[in-house]
Design a protein around this motif. Structure first.
Motif, PDB file in Angstrom:
ATOM      1  N   VAL A 499       0.710  -1.139   0.062  1.00 32.04           N
ATOM      2  CA  VAL A 499       0.089   0.230  -0.012  1.00 32.04           C
ATOM      3  C   VAL A 499       0.947   1.073   0.077  1.00 32.04           C
ATOM      4  O   VAL A 499       1.525   1.412   1.043  1.00 32.04           O
ATOM      5  N   ARG A 500       0.865   2.050  -1.211  1.00 31.13           N
ATOM      6  CA  ARG A 500       1.906   3.078  -1.235  1.00 31.13           C
ATOM      7  C   ARG A 500       1.127   4.582  -1.049  1.00 31.13           C
ATOM      8  O   ARG A 500       0.043   4.645  -1.643  1.00 31.13           O
ATOM      9  N   PHE A 501       1.862   5.379  -0.794  1.00 28.27           N
ATOM     10  CA  PHE A 501       1.573   6.945  -0.449  1.00 28.27           C
ATOM     11  C   PHE A 501       2.668   7.681  -1.194  1.00 28.27           C
ATOM     12  O   PHE A 501       3.773   7.627  -1.015  1.00 28.27           O
ATOM     13  N   GLY A 502       2.376   8.567  -1.995  1.00 25.95           N
ATOM     14  CA  GLY A 502       3.335   9.743  -2.502  1.00 25.95           C
ATOM     15  C   GLY A 502       3.231  10.822  -1.546  1.00 25.95           C
ATOM     16  O   GLY A 502       1.824  11.043  -1.086  1.00 25.95           O
ATOM     17  N   LEU A 503       4.121  11.342  -1.020  1.00 27.58           N
ATOM     18  CA  LEU A 503       3.843  12.703   0.075  1.00 27.58           C
ATOM     19  C   LEU A 503       4.429  13.861  -0.503  1.00 27.58           C
ATOM     20  O   LEU A 503       4.258  14.936   0.260  1.00 27.58           O
ATOM     21  N   GLY A 504       4.878  13.957  -1.619  1.00 28.35           N
ATOM     22  CA  GLY A 504       5.323  15.482  -2.015  1.00 28.35           C
ATOM     23  C   GLY A 504       6.604  15.836  -1.329  1.00 28.35           C
ATOM     24  O   GLY A 504       7.572  14.862  -1.312  1.00 28.35           O
ATOM     25  N   LEU A 505       6.471  16.940  -0.915  1.00 24.66           N
ATOM     26  CA  LEU A 505       7.713  17.553  -0.217  1.00 24.66           C
ATOM     27  C   LEU A 505       7.609  17.198   1.255  1.00 24.66           C
ATOM     28  O   LEU A 505       8.437  17.835   1.991  1.00 24.66           O
ATOM     29  N   ALA A 506       6.826  16.545   1.824  1.00 21.63           N
ATOM     30  CA  ALA A 506       6.474  16.434   3.197  1.00 21.63           C
ATOM     31  C   ALA A 506       7.535  15.601   3.673  1.00 21.63           C
ATOM     32  O   ALA A 506       8.004  14.386   3.053  1.00 21.63           O
ATOM     33  N   GLN A 507       8.193  16.087   4.776  1.00 17.66           N
ATOM     34  CA  GLN A 507       9.659  15.206   5.256  1.00 17.66           C
ATOM     35  C   GLN A 507       9.077  14.108   6.219  1.00 17.66           C
ATOM     36  O   GLN A 507       9.871  13.332   6.772  1.00 17.66           O
ATOM     37  N   ALA A 508       7.778  14.094   6.737  1.00 19.86           N
ATOM     38  CA  ALA A 508       7.376  13.175   7.776  1.00 19.86           C
ATOM     39  C   ALA A 508       5.817  13.217   7.592  1.00 19.86           C
ATOM     40  O   ALA A 508       5.174  14.150   7.237  1.00 19.86           O
ATOM     41  N   ALA A 509       5.267  12.330   8.132  1.00 21.25           N
ATOM     42  CA  ALA A 509       3.879  12.160   8.348  1.00 21.25           C
ATOM     43  C   ALA A 509       3.706  12.319   9.894  1.00 21.25           C
ATOM     44  O   ALA A 509       4.223  12.269  10.687  1.00 21.25           O
TER      45      ALA A 509
END
Length: 542
Positions: A499-509
């Motif tokens: 299960v994959r997620f792109g985060l863009g420029l986010a350095q953390a969740a």
């Protein structure tokens, strides 16, 4: 350096461009799908070409399984080839291990479906075909046992064209849905076309079939519960199958797209029964009220509102469809025109459909494997072979053709199946497509993409693969991303269970929550980005 490149690209364009490089030859993939055609235009010749992502040796690297047509069932001896299994060395290089693994098969195969049906930690393999289906149990040592007859799948008289694993009753064991096409008998098949110009018959020349649901008996066998569950109450001409919980009740539902008939949406009631609700819930037909010649389908959340949407491929002049899930009471709205997808795909005939975030910006994009039918050019003045297409999701509701940035996609062929996974371990989702009579293509993703996370799930109360689990990732600023675990989707293909997620420029969740099929909601500790996180299902403390 990579982060700086992403920042510069985003500043210049507003979003990263999606770019693919064709690398199948140097990666060692040498697969050409053969359909056993003899020039007599038997309908089955059009349909092969499914493939699967399968980490058969459980080393954490996605391998590939390809189906292929061999001798045409019930006809004169024709040339063909076995199904093929390729092992990935974790760097995107592949070796043919079919003979050792024992999954070459026989007959006329269409579509694989991958999942760990016996919860032993190794993915198993179902192969749908013409008048014969196969079930291979993974021994865990790189080889498989053919347990088709012992498991209860022997003696099929159906033309099965797709399948998908899911836990229909949430008992922790995966069940199997099989999409059947039409009644095809080579002894009674009539020729179609003009005098001296044979052509493939339209599906309305054949009677449809009912679909099937097989319950996992937890002992290596399965029981056909199609009638008892209500699945077989409707007759269709099934092509693609995709599975998701579209109404948010914690139970997985099944979407089947039919060829030149309305789609079926089997809503899981939770009592062993399914209601077919495509008409009531707005996904049976497009906005013009007419069915299309559907082939492929994917069923994932495209606008990050927590509800799975659907994308469907069709034939030339149909336009591909995008159904936006807006929630109850009328769940789906045909947003094909408003999204830009209808106009952009009107001239295409699409087969494989993949939803994945190719630029890791947090919005899932679309990939389509395309081709018209052979001889369609002489009848309609169109080139029968087509290039593939990738569409970038701009903001969760609009799609733009981003194919021009990838010269590799311009190569035309009779494309069929498509799957997506990170085959070389660089954090970007690659694509593999098959083609009738032409080599399979491996499109390596070279996009200057954003950060990412992927989740490898291990169920304990839920099924071992965690299929059906819904994951929510919250970023700083309140943005939420959603995805779910499923291998079903596309055309005759089986997708990556990660299960994959792109985060863009986010350095953390900021927060991560997994909603397991068992009903357990489990928070996941924050451990950085650009990595695969392995999560084992844990019950909350009393």
């Amino acid at each position: 350096m990579r982060t700086l490149l992403v920042l510069l690209t985003l500043a210049a364009t507003g979003a990263a461009q999606i770019r693919f490089e064709e690398t199948s030859a140097r990666a060692g993939l040498k697969v050409t799908v053969r359909n056993g055609a003899t020039g007599k235009f038997h309908l089955v010749e059009l349909m092969p070409g499914g493939l699967a992502v399968i980490d058969f040796d459980a080393d954490g690297c996605p391998d590939l399984f390809f189906t292929s047509g061999a001798a045409l069932p019930g006809l004169e001896k024709t040339s063909g080839q076995e199904n093929r299994l390729y092992r990935n060395d974790c760097r995107g290089n592949f070796t043919d291990v079919t003979a050792k693994a024992g999954v070459g098969g026989s007959g006329y195969s269409m579509a694989p479906a991958v999942a760990d049906f016996n919860n032993d930690g190794f993915p198993d393999l179902f192969v749908a075909g013409v008048h014969r289906n196969l079930l291979y149990r993974n021994r865990g040592d790189g080889t498989f046992d053919d347990i088709t007859a012992a498991a209860g799948f022997g003696g099929s008289k159906n033309w099965s064209i797709a399948a998908g694993w899911f836990d229909a009753d949430n008992d922790g064991w995966l069940d199997l849905f099989v999409s059947n096409y039409v009644h095809w008998d080579p002894a009674t098949e009539k020729p179609c076309g003009l005098a001296g110009q044979l052509f493939y018959c339209h599906p309305d020349q054949y009677a449809g079939q009912t679909h099937q649901l097989f319950r996992n008996n937890r002992d290596g066998t399965f029981t056909d519960i199609s009638a008892a569950s209500g699945i077989s109450r409707v007759t269709g001409k099934g092509m693609g199958v995709a599975i998701a919980d579209y109404d948010g009740d914690g139970r997985m539902d099944v979407l089947v797209v039919n060829d030149s008939l309305r789609s079926f949406l089997f809503r899981n009631r939770g009592d062993g029964k399914f209601d077919e609700r495509a008409l009531e819930d707005g996904i049976a037909l497009g906005e013009n009220g007419r069915p299309i010649a559907s082939m492929g389908v994917d069923f994932r959340d495209l606008d990050n509102d927590g509800r799975p949407d659907a994308v469907v491929t069709g034939m030339v002049n149909d336009s591909f469809q995008y159904f936006h899930n807006q929630g109850a009471p009328l769940y789906f709205e045909d947003a094909s025109s408003a999204s830009g997808l209808a106009l952009a795909t009107r001239s295409l005939t699409g087969w494989g459909a993949v939803v994945a975030d190719f630029d890791n910006d947090g919005w899932k994009d679309l990939f389509f494997a395309n081709s018209h039918f052979p001889r369609l050019g002489s009848l309609m003045g169109l080139k029968a072979q087509l290039p593939n297409r990738v569409f970038r999701n701009r903001d969760g509701g609009r799609f733009e053709d981003a194919s021009a940035a990838s010269p590799a996609l311009a190569s035309a062929a009779f494309y069929r199946g498509a799957v997506a996974a990170d085959f070389d371990g660089d954090g970007r989702v690659d694509v593999v497509v098959t083609a009738l009579g032409s080599p399979a293509q491996l499109y390596r993703n070279t996009t200057p993409a954003g950060h990412w996370l992927a989740f490898k799930l291990t169920g304990t109360r839920s099924n071992r693969d965690g299929i059906g689990a819904r994951i929510e990732v919250e970023l700083e600023g309140g943005r939420r991303l959603y995805n779910h675990a499923s291998t079903a989707g596309g055309y005759a293909s089986s997708q990556d269970p990660l299960v994959r997620f792109g985060l863009g420029l986010a350095q953390a969740a900021k927060a991560i929550r997994i909603h397991w099929p068992s009903g357990i909601t489990q928070p996941v500790p924050i451990t950085g980005v650009d990595r695969v996180i392995r999560v084992t299902e844990k019950a909350p403390l009393p």
